[in-house]
Scaffold this motif. Sequence first.
Motif, PDB file in Angstrom:
ATOM      1  N   ASN A   1       0.813  -1.216   0.000  1.00  0.00           N
ATOM      2  CA  ASN A   1       0.000   0.000   0.000  1.00  0.00           C
ATOM      3  C   ASN A   1       0.843   1.261   0.000  1.00  0.00           C
ATOM      4  O   ASN A   1       0.349   2.356  -0.314  1.00  0.00           O
ATOM      5  CB  ASN A   1      -0.923   0.014   1.218  1.00  0.00           C
ATOM      6  CG  ASN A   1      -0.149  -0.071   2.518  1.00  0.00           C
ATOM      7  OD1 ASN A   1       0.722  -0.944   2.658  1.00  0.00           O
ATOM      8  ND2 ASN A   1      -0.459   0.771   3.481  1.00  0.00           N
ATOM      9  N   LEU A   2       2.113   1.162   0.341  1.00  0.00           N
ATOM     10  CA  LEU A   2       3.008   2.328   0.340  1.00  0.00           C
ATOM     11  C   LEU A   2       3.345   2.697  -1.103  1.00  0.00           C
ATOM     12  O   LEU A   2       3.910   1.904  -1.849  1.00  0.00           O
ATOM     13  CB  LEU A   2       4.283   2.029   1.125  1.00  0.00           C
ATOM     14  CG  LEU A   2       4.150   1.966   2.646  1.00  0.00           C
ATOM     15  CD1 LEU A   2       5.445   1.446   3.274  1.00  0.00           C
ATOM     16  CD2 LEU A   2       3.801   3.339   3.221  1.00  0.00           C
ATOM     17  N   LYS A   3       3.017   3.919  -1.475  1.00  0.00           N
ATOM     18  CA  LYS A   3       3.255   4.391  -2.828  1.00  0.00           C
ATOM     19  C   LYS A   3       3.861   5.795  -2.783  1.00  0.00           C
ATOM     20  O   LYS A   3       3.772   6.505  -1.782  1.00  0.00           O
ATOM     21  CB  LYS A   3       1.949   4.448  -3.625  1.00  0.00           C
ATOM     22  CG  LYS A   3       1.170   3.155  -3.707  1.00  0.00           C
ATOM     23  CD  LYS A   3       1.843   2.131  -4.599  1.00  0.00           C
ATOM     24  CE  LYS A   3       0.963   0.884  -4.746  1.00  0.00           C
ATOM     25  NZ  LYS A   3       1.614  -0.150  -5.596  1.00  0.00           N
ATOM     26  N   GLY A   4       4.434   6.200  -3.902  1.00  0.00           N
ATOM     27  CA  GLY A   4       4.899   7.566  -4.070  1.00  0.00           C
ATOM     28  C   GLY A   4       5.829   8.034  -2.966  1.00  0.00           C
ATOM     29  O   GLY A   4       6.713   7.297  -2.512  1.00  0.00           O
ATOM     30  N   ALA A   5       5.607   9.281  -2.510  1.00  0.00           N
ATOM     31  CA  ALA A   5       6.486   9.872  -1.503  1.00  0.00           C
ATOM     32  C   ALA A   5       6.451   9.106  -0.192  1.00  0.00           C
ATOM     33  O   ALA A   5       7.439   9.092   0.552  1.00  0.00           O
ATOM     34  CB  ALA A   5       6.104  11.333  -1.275  1.00  0.00           C
ATOM     35  N   ALA A   6       5.312   8.472   0.128  1.00  0.00           N
ATOM     36  CA  ALA A   6       5.214   7.692   1.361  1.00  0.00           C
ATOM     37  C   ALA A   6       6.169   6.498   1.334  1.00  0.00           C
ATOM     38  O   ALA A   6       6.770   6.145   2.364  1.00  0.00           O
ATOM     39  CB  ALA A   6       3.780   7.225   1.571  1.00  0.00           C
ATOM     40  N   LEU A   7       6.335   5.884   0.169  1.00  0.00           N
ATOM     41  CA  LEU A   7       7.267   4.766   0.035  1.00  0.00           C
ATOM     42  C   LEU A   7       8.704   5.252   0.226  1.00  0.00           C
ATOM     43  O   LEU A   7       9.490   4.634   0.948  1.00  0.00           O
ATOM     44  CB  LEU A   7       7.106   4.107  -1.335  1.00  0.00           C
ATOM     45  CG  LEU A   7       8.130   3.014  -1.681  1.00  0.00           C
ATOM     46  CD1 LEU A   7       8.034   1.847  -0.697  1.00  0.00           C
ATOM     47  CD2 LEU A   7       7.939   2.531  -3.120  1.00  0.00           C
ATOM     48  N   VAL A   8       9.042   6.356  -0.415  1.00  0.00           N
ATOM     49  CA  VAL A   8      10.394   6.907  -0.279  1.00  0.00           C
ATOM     50  C   VAL A   8      10.675   7.263   1.172  1.00  0.00           C
ATOM     51  O   VAL A   8      11.760   6.973   1.704  1.00  0.00           O
ATOM     52  CB  VAL A   8      10.562   8.144  -1.185  1.00  0.00           C
ATOM     53  CG1 VAL A   8      11.917   8.813  -0.930  1.00  0.00           C
ATOM     54  CG2 VAL A   8      10.445   7.753  -2.643  1.00  0.00           C
ATOM     55  N   GLN A   9       9.715   7.891   1.843  1.00  0.00           N
ATOM     56  CA  GLN A   9       9.906   8.259   3.243  1.00  0.00           C
ATOM     57  C   GLN A   9      10.128   7.019   4.110  1.00  0.00           C
ATOM     58  O   GLN A   9      10.976   7.024   5.016  1.00  0.00           O
ATOM     59  CB  GLN A   9       8.693   9.037   3.756  1.00  0.00           C
ATOM     60  CG  GLN A   9       8.855   9.545   5.178  1.00  0.00           C
ATOM     61  CD  GLN A   9       7.607  10.195   5.718  1.00  0.00           C
ATOM     62  OE1 GLN A   9       6.595   9.533   5.944  1.00  0.00           O
ATOM     63  NE2 GLN A   9       7.666  11.505   5.923  1.00  0.00           N
ATOM     64  N   ALA A  10       9.401   5.949   3.830  1.00  0.00           N
ATOM     65  CA  ALA A  10       9.561   4.720   4.609  1.00  0.00           C
ATOM     66  C   ALA A  10      10.935   4.099   4.387  1.00  0.00           C
ATOM     67  O   ALA A  10      11.590   3.640   5.341  1.00  0.00           O
ATOM     68  CB  ALA A  10       8.462   3.728   4.242  1.00  0.00           C
TER      69      ALA A  10
END
Length: 868
Positions: A462-471
């Motif tokens: 479910n992690l996509k876009g900027a949220a994935l990079v932040q994680a």
Amino acid sequence: MKGKSNYNSIDYSYVFSAKKKLELEHSKKSATNFGRMKNKWTAAAAIALASGSVVLFVPTGNAQAAEADASVKTEKVETNKQADQNVAAEGDANKADGAVADQEQQKQAQQPLQDEDDDDQTDQDTPDQPVGQDDLDEDYYKSQDQPVNTPDHIKGNVQDAWDQGYKGEGIAVAVIDSGVDPSHKDFQTAPTNPKFSKEDMEKIIKKLGHGRYVSPKFPYVHDVDTGDDDGIKENTEKANTEGSHGQHAAGIIGHADNQNDKYVVGIAPEAQLIFFKDIGINGDNQIAAGIYDAVKVGADVISISLDNNLYVQDLGDADQKAIQYATDHGVVVSIAASNDGNSASVDGVWGKKRIYSPGSDAGNYQPFNSGTIPTPALSKNAITVAAENSAIGEHNEIGWFTSWGPLPDFTLKPDVLAPGVGVISTANNNRYAMMNGTSMAAPFTSGVAALVVQRLKETNPNLKGAALVQAVKGLITSTATPWGQGDNIISPRQQGAGEINSGAATKLQVYITTEDGTSVLSLHNIQNTTKLNLIFHNLSDQAQTYTFDDMGGAYTEQHDSETEKFSDTPLTDAQISGDNVITIAPNTTKITYTLNLNNIKKNQIVEGYLHFSDSNQQADLVVPYLGYYGDMTNEDVLDRDANDKEDPDIAGNYFTNEDGYVRGVADEYSMDQLSDENQQQVTKLYESGRVAFSPNDDSTSDIVMPFAFLKQNIKDLKVEILNDKGEVIRIVADAHDVAKSFHSGEDNETSSSTKDEKYEWDGKIYNKKTGEMEVVPDGQYTYRFVATLYNKGEHQVQTHDTPIIIDTTKPVIDKIAYNKQTNTISGTYHDTGAGFTDYSYGTVTINDKTFGFKLNYGNQNNLIIPIK
């Protein structure tokens, strides 16, 4: 304080000894020798510089004006004034702003010198330089049980991530660098579960209109400089004999895990590699173009070991804007911090012993801001990587050359440490090379990022876009291990959160972010009480419990005047308060700690780490923090003048003419006898109030050029010219985002911040009546720097004035006479302009014989020259 060990009980004694052997075999020698001041100023020889009066010597000894009789030989008597009017320079000028040597973007390493006269040469690794490939005994090392780069993997706990099942399957890593040799045997094994098939990539290439499919390992390559996708290899003599920068980086990330040939293995051996060749032939590196294409192609991670010359976060910058684009599209970017050390680690001040290597972790003075990290590494969302060696325990060291933070506004960088000293990887033509630099640490971290992306795509799709990079960035940063010296920390300005821990980053369920979206606390200007707001992200469906400690409390920086080293020391009156035991529920939990400063002195750094121990003993979490207590504009941003009684911190400010002759010392010809001296020795001789030039279009001293040295990157640098009434009569320059003066690894020198023609003054101002630029009258003027700092405070705007004399009037020599009895020439000389200095000379030429004389300090003096 010691960092925690990630190493298991396997005996790796072979690989560590092998690595040490290679480092010893291939280290380079260099040393810096300092010249001593020579008393050449007392030499009798004089070289005529400024044009003087033409006189005629006749048998009676009487001097007449220059209406020469045809039967009498006419000779010149010349006096020299430092404004250099009406004279063409002879010989080669010792130019202060001479051309910079054409060098790679790497610095020459120099072992710290114990004495300025010490001629001993010692070994030291050179950042980003290949230390050789021809002498690597590949057969010997291949006969051993482990790959030769195993120490790097141990340091980064890579095997743990592999054991969890993450080797980069289904992940594509883009590399933007100098070139790659896809035909290397270590790149021939096809990835087990590639992200792109040949058919998939051919469709993408057709849509993009450029690029080339090479192999399952390299499904896409493109030359962003020339568009010649068939010339993707860095095919220079140096790259083929010593090692290719881009080839080395690609190998660190994705050496195939060949079961029968394990000389080296990449961090993500199953990842596909997308390569963009960028050697900067069109000016600045074409980093942004590579980033946009990498996102369009479908890369998951981008690795960059290049930089451009900007030192402030600004989304108006093309590279930083491109990184934001990548972040928004879910692509992680890992970038080398650069190899310029601490900003105070300058070349050294003349007359003062330098016992450190320039561009290192020791320096000449204690700066307000030690940062030397350029764009794009300073980008907010990038993972900025510093370098460490591959040793463990007491031999663990941070790369002496690694660039320090923070950024100009005290934003904390770098983010993490990774192996970047003595790294062995692929070279062209099926060979290998050892290199050093943050350029090696960045691809290491890119490989780790590939493993973390693989994990999150499987466990948290479910992690996509900027949220994935932040994680991804949060997991890598939060699970790092900070290193210390004894019981004290090593500054987060040098190591970020600490040593990268691949296994922890792919395993842990919790990471930490802060209010600015990063995983570090950039506190900027702090007060007696400062809130430390943290956001804990729990990716699992189970609560996680941690125990807090402050790792010894808050620290500040100290500078040892003997060793010139920087280190951290505890602030005994600083405490951090908050919950000792915290429970992190699934999703996000906000927790606040408080930094309390009690009766500590103003104007100092406050930094440290917040540490959280995992109750399950899987791995700990850490958050570095940095702030400044006091006036962030308290430092004098411009260095002292070169002739100041106190030694300058960098090199000292001075002015030259267009030929590089220092103004305020003497005329060009008088100064030619000083040309063998160190430039910095000459600059200390200039006399305040006698900096002059003569803008009369004779190509000699028609302009004045400032060489000013800034201790900080500044927001704005304006140059104003004032008349003798203090009125501004011209704005010469108004520059923005001006870089500080520090030892550049690329140029291998400490450069002036104003080494640019836009700061030159040609002696002209705008005449509103005529609409033309016209030379001002002779007289006294002021050259003023107006510096505006990034940070707010009482001294955010600072000025620095230098008196400048416009002098187009020739010096006069008269009353010339020859005394036959004493066999001497006598006369007087004077000047109505800049006058003479203690280093000015004149000459008299009679019948092809030249006689020199010293010009006394003053406006009217007598001349007596014995004729021998």
